[in-house]
Scaffold this active site. Structure first.
Site, PDB file in Angstrom:
ATOM      1  N   GLY A  10       0.808  -1.170  -0.086  1.00 35.37           N
ATOM      2  CA  GLY A  10       0.037  -0.010   0.126  1.00 35.37           C
ATOM      3  C   GLY A  10       0.916   1.342  -0.012  1.00 35.37           C
ATOM      4  O   GLY A  10       1.641   1.442   1.173  1.00 35.37           O
ATOM      5  N   ALA A  11       0.758   1.631  -1.120  1.00 38.38           N
ATOM      6  CA  ALA A  11       1.800   3.037  -1.356  1.00 38.38           C
ATOM      7  C   ALA A  11       0.963   4.381  -1.078  1.00 38.38           C
ATOM      8  O   ALA A  11       1.373   5.460  -1.915  1.00 38.38           O
ATOM      9  CB  ALA A  11       2.645   3.056  -2.493  1.00 38.38           C
ATOM     10  N   ASP A  23       2.268  -1.764  -4.508  1.00 34.43           N
ATOM     11  CA  ASP A  23       0.678  -1.170  -4.573  1.00 34.43           C
ATOM     12  C   ASP A  23       0.106  -1.617  -5.848  1.00 34.43           C
ATOM     13  O   ASP A  23       0.775  -2.195  -6.713  1.00 34.43           O
ATOM     14  CB  ASP A  23       0.652   0.317  -4.584  1.00 34.43           C
ATOM     15  CG  ASP A  23      -0.623   0.957  -4.095  1.00 34.43           C
ATOM     16  OD1 ASP A  23      -0.817   1.352  -3.301  1.00 34.43           O
ATOM     17  OD2 ASP A  23      -1.764   0.960  -5.112  1.00 34.43           O
ATOM     18  N   VAL A  30      -1.619  -2.708   9.576  1.00 33.98           N
ATOM     19  CA  VAL A  30      -2.214  -1.415   9.546  1.00 33.98           C
ATOM     20  C   VAL A  30      -3.618  -1.271   9.307  1.00 33.98           C
ATOM     21  O   VAL A  30      -4.225  -0.257   9.971  1.00 33.98           O
ATOM     22  CB  VAL A  30      -1.198  -0.277   9.070  1.00 33.98           C
ATOM     23  CG1 VAL A  30      -1.360   1.040   9.248  1.00 33.98           C
ATOM     24  CG2 VAL A  30       0.150  -0.624   9.578  1.00 33.98           C
ATOM     25  N   ARG A  79      -1.306   9.324  20.600  1.00 29.81           N
ATOM     26  CA  ARG A  79      -2.120  10.336  20.969  1.00 29.81           C
ATOM     27  C   ARG A  79      -2.318  10.719  22.230  1.00 29.81           C
ATOM     28  O   ARG A  79      -2.642  12.013  22.655  1.00 29.81           O
ATOM     29  CB  ARG A  79      -3.713   9.709  20.038  1.00 29.81           C
ATOM     30  CG  ARG A  79      -3.272   9.667  18.681  1.00 29.81           C
ATOM     31  CD  ARG A  79      -4.617   9.291  17.812  1.00 29.81           C
ATOM     32  NE  ARG A  79      -4.528   9.528  16.503  1.00 29.81           N
ATOM     33  CZ  ARG A  79      -4.911   8.743  15.818  1.00 29.81           C
ATOM     34  NH1 ARG A  79      -5.817   7.734  16.147  1.00 29.81           N
ATOM     35  NH2 ARG A  79      -4.922   8.880  14.546  1.00 29.81           N
ATOM     36  N   HIS A  97      -8.722  -1.336  18.337  1.00 35.01           N
ATOM     37  CA  HIS A  97      -8.621  -0.081  17.798  1.00 35.01           C
ATOM     38  C   HIS A  97      -9.946   0.595  17.266  1.00 35.01           C
ATOM     39  O   HIS A  97     -10.242   0.638  16.349  1.00 35.01           O
ATOM     40  CB  HIS A  97      -7.605  -0.305  16.747  1.00 35.01           C
ATOM     41  CG  HIS A  97      -7.077   1.027  16.028  1.00 35.01           C
ATOM     42  ND1 HIS A  97      -6.727   2.004  16.764  1.00 35.01           N
ATOM     43  CD2 HIS A  97      -7.057   1.443  14.835  1.00 35.01           C
ATOM     44  CE1 HIS A  97      -6.176   3.141  16.249  1.00 35.01           C
ATOM     45  NE2 HIS A  97      -6.385   2.925  14.968  1.00 35.01           N
TER      46      HIS A  97
HETATM   47  N1  APR Z   1      -2.670  -4.417  -3.162  1.00 38.68           N
HETATM   48  C1  APR Z   1      -1.956  -3.446  -2.755  1.00 38.68           C
HETATM   49  N2  APR Z   1      -2.180  -2.116  -2.567  1.00 38.68           N
HETATM   50  C2  APR Z   1      -3.577  -1.941  -2.514  1.00 38.68           C
HETATM   51  C3  APR Z   1      -4.478  -2.967  -2.901  1.00 38.68           C
HETATM   52  C4  APR Z   1      -4.022  -4.144  -3.164  1.00 38.68           C
HETATM   53  N3  APR Z   1      -4.862  -5.230  -3.227  1.00 38.68           N
HETATM   54  N4  APR Z   1      -5.799  -2.308  -2.697  1.00 38.68           N
HETATM   55  C5  APR Z   1      -5.581  -0.946  -2.293  1.00 38.68           C
HETATM   56  N5  APR Z   1      -4.296  -0.738  -2.297  1.00 38.68           N
HETATM   57  C6  APR Z   1      -3.409   0.433  -2.192  1.00 38.68           C
HETATM   58  C7  APR Z   1      -4.267   1.513  -2.714  1.00 38.68           C
HETATM   59  O1  APR Z   1      -4.079   1.699  -4.070  1.00 38.68           O
HETATM   60  C8  APR Z   1      -3.506   2.692  -1.818  1.00 38.68           C
HETATM   61  O2  APR Z   1      -2.355   3.384  -2.621  1.00 38.68           O
HETATM   62  O3  APR Z   1      -3.714   0.950  -0.639  1.00 38.68           O
HETATM   63  C9  APR Z   1      -3.395   2.446  -0.673  1.00 38.68           C
HETATM   64  C10 APR Z   1      -4.004   3.005   0.667  1.00 38.68           C
HETATM   65  O4  APR Z   1      -3.644   4.124   0.479  1.00 38.68           O
HETATM   66  P1  APR Z   1      -4.757   5.517   1.029  1.00 38.68           P
HETATM   67  O5  APR Z   1      -5.858   5.265   0.252  1.00 38.68           O
HETATM   68  O6  APR Z   1      -3.927   6.700   1.051  1.00 38.68           O
HETATM   69  O7  APR Z   1      -5.077   5.087   2.593  1.00 38.68           O
HETATM   70  P2  APR Z   1      -4.143   5.339   3.849  1.00 38.68           P
HETATM   71  O8  APR Z   1      -4.579   6.498   4.411  1.00 38.68           O
HETATM   72  O9  APR Z   1      -2.701   4.956   3.640  1.00 38.68           O
HETATM   73  O10 APR Z   1      -4.827   4.062   4.814  1.00 38.68           O
HETATM   74  C11 APR Z   1      -4.715   2.758   4.419  1.00 38.68           C
HETATM   75  O11 APR Z   1      -4.416   2.066   6.929  1.00 38.68           O
HETATM   76  O12 APR Z   1      -4.542   3.545   8.768  1.00 38.68           O
HETATM   77  C12 APR Z   1      -5.608   2.626   7.771  1.00 38.68           C
HETATM   78  O13 APR Z   1      -7.856   3.098   8.121  1.00 38.68           O
HETATM   79  C13 APR Z   1      -6.550   2.925   7.135  1.00 38.68           C
HETATM   80  O14 APR Z   1      -7.312   1.022   6.323  1.00 38.68           O
HETATM   81  C14 APR Z   1      -6.640   2.130   6.020  1.00 38.68           C
HETATM   82  C15 APR Z   1      -5.076   1.986   5.492  1.00 38.68           C
END
Ligand code: APR
Length: 334
Positions: free
Chosen positions: A33-34, A57, A142, A175, A199
């Site tokens: 997840g980037a 990602d 996470v 926090r 959480h």
């Molecule tokens: N494989 C890889 N990456 C994925 C996949 C997948 N199958 N599905 C989604 N993603 C990527 C998305 O493309 C996106 O870049 O996960 C990333 C999530 O990033 P953001 O939308 O910016 O979300 P973020 O704020 O990083 O939160 C991610 O962490 O804190 C928790 O609740 C939050 O569940 C959420 C996660």
């Protein structure tokens, strides 16, 4: 990145030799997840020179672009961590730690539980790949709803419980520490705090174990101020979502995940509140719940059991019941 640590040896109280630290390690952390949390975690890992970092990602170009951008910052930030981005898992092979942040974040009005069905599907597909390419990795979860996602990770990976750790308590406690610091106008460095449980809204901040330079906050603040800070801590994630409007918190969640990774990579054996799979500790069985654990090179090396008051125990059990509700809901999903 090649990290050379000096391991050292000492005799413990039982007169046994203990080796702490590791010699000559190539360490590798993959962040799945980037997005906001993942990219920030990658940045902190690299800038602290904790390991080489692989960013993965599903969106083409995003992990490659962000890791290249971070690598281009390296000469200025003065670190030699290698960063690489990819849409496949081969490059992540044999990671020491995998931090999973893939999934959707909350929007205003949503609870973490509203993410359950979507993030469960994402977690299942991600963990299958992670387990295939990095069968010995320690997983730091996470994605939310956190405790439920830890269950998915355990089921999909088949990894033992010491290698699946949920990031929640470090963030919730940070926090609480930040709010105590603002209230008392004292350095955050002097403040320790402890938040247990799931959480979510039922998390359990423990003022009795929260201190300023060793003094419990129960001796420093009237009960109504402590109550206000614990309520703000419980709503800490929602407060940020309400302000950002387009997503959820990421600086502090990334810091928390990286603190956990650091304790493992350096075998520091820090005691940190994390979601751990309990089998009888605190009277809870078969559930991931936030409790203090010792984090070292083997992941969770010990669950620390505290003597709780009847009220604290009741609050923890209520929190565990909320986690169980989500786990049961997942069992009914296809
Ligand atoms: N494989 C890889 N990456 C994925 C996949 C997948 N199958 N599905 C989604 N993603 C990527 C998305 O493309 C996106 O870049 O996960 C990333 C999530 O990033 P953001 O939308 O910016 O979300 P973020 O704020 O990083 O939160 C991610 O962490 O804190 C928790 O609740 C939050 O569940 C959420 C996660």
């Amino acid at each position: 990145m090649r990290l050379i640590y000096s391991a050292f040896c000492y005799k413990n109280l039982e007169n046994k030799y203990v080796i702490k630290g590791s010699l000559d390690m190539n360490q590798k952390v993959t962040v799945i997840g980037a997005g906001n949390v993942g990219a920030t975690a990658a940045q902190r890992l690299a800038e602290k020179e904790l390991a080489d970092v692989v960013l993965i990602d599903i969106i083409e170009g995003v992990p490659q672009g962000k890791s290249l951008d971070l690598a281009e910052a390296a000469p200025i930030e003065k670190h030699d961590a290698h960063l690489v981005g990819a849409n496949h898992y081969e490059v992540s092979a044999n990671s020491d730690i995998v931090i999973i942040t893939a999934g959707i974040p909350r929007k205003p009005g949503m609870s973490r539980d509203d993410l359950l069905a979507t993030n469960r599907g994402i977690m299942k597909s991600v963990v299958g790949q992670v387990a295939k390419y990095s069968p010995n990795a320690i997983l730091i979860i996470v994605s939310n709803p956190l405790d439920a996602m830890c269950h998915v990770a355990m089921e999909e990976s088949g990894f033992p419980k010491n290698r699946i750790i949920g990031m929640a308590g470090v963030l919730d406690s940070a926090r609480f520490r930040a709010f105590i610091s603002m209230e008392l106008d004292v350095s955050v460095e002097n403040i320790q705090a402890l938040v247990l449980g799931g959480h979510g809204d039922t998390m359990v901040p423990l003022p009795r174990f929260s201190t300023v330079a060793g003094v419990p906050i129960t001796e420093l603040m009237p009960p109504e101020r402590i109550d206000a800070l614990t309520v703000r801590t419980r709503n800490g994630g929602a407060e940020i979502v309400g302000l950002l409007k387009t997503g959820s918190a990421y600086y502090a969640p990334a810091s928390a995940a990286v603190e956990m990774a650091e304790s493992i990579l350096k075998d520091k054996k820090k005691i940190l509140p994390c979601a751990a799979f309990l089998e009888g500790e605190y009277g809870i069985s078969g559930l991931f719940v936030g409790v203090p654990v010792k984090l070292g090179k083997n992941g969770i090396e010990q669950v620390i059991t505290l003597k709780l008051t009847a009220d604290e125990q009741k609050a923890l059990e209520k929190s565990a019941a909320a986690v169980k509700e989500l786990v049961d809901a997942m069992k009914k999903m296809a």
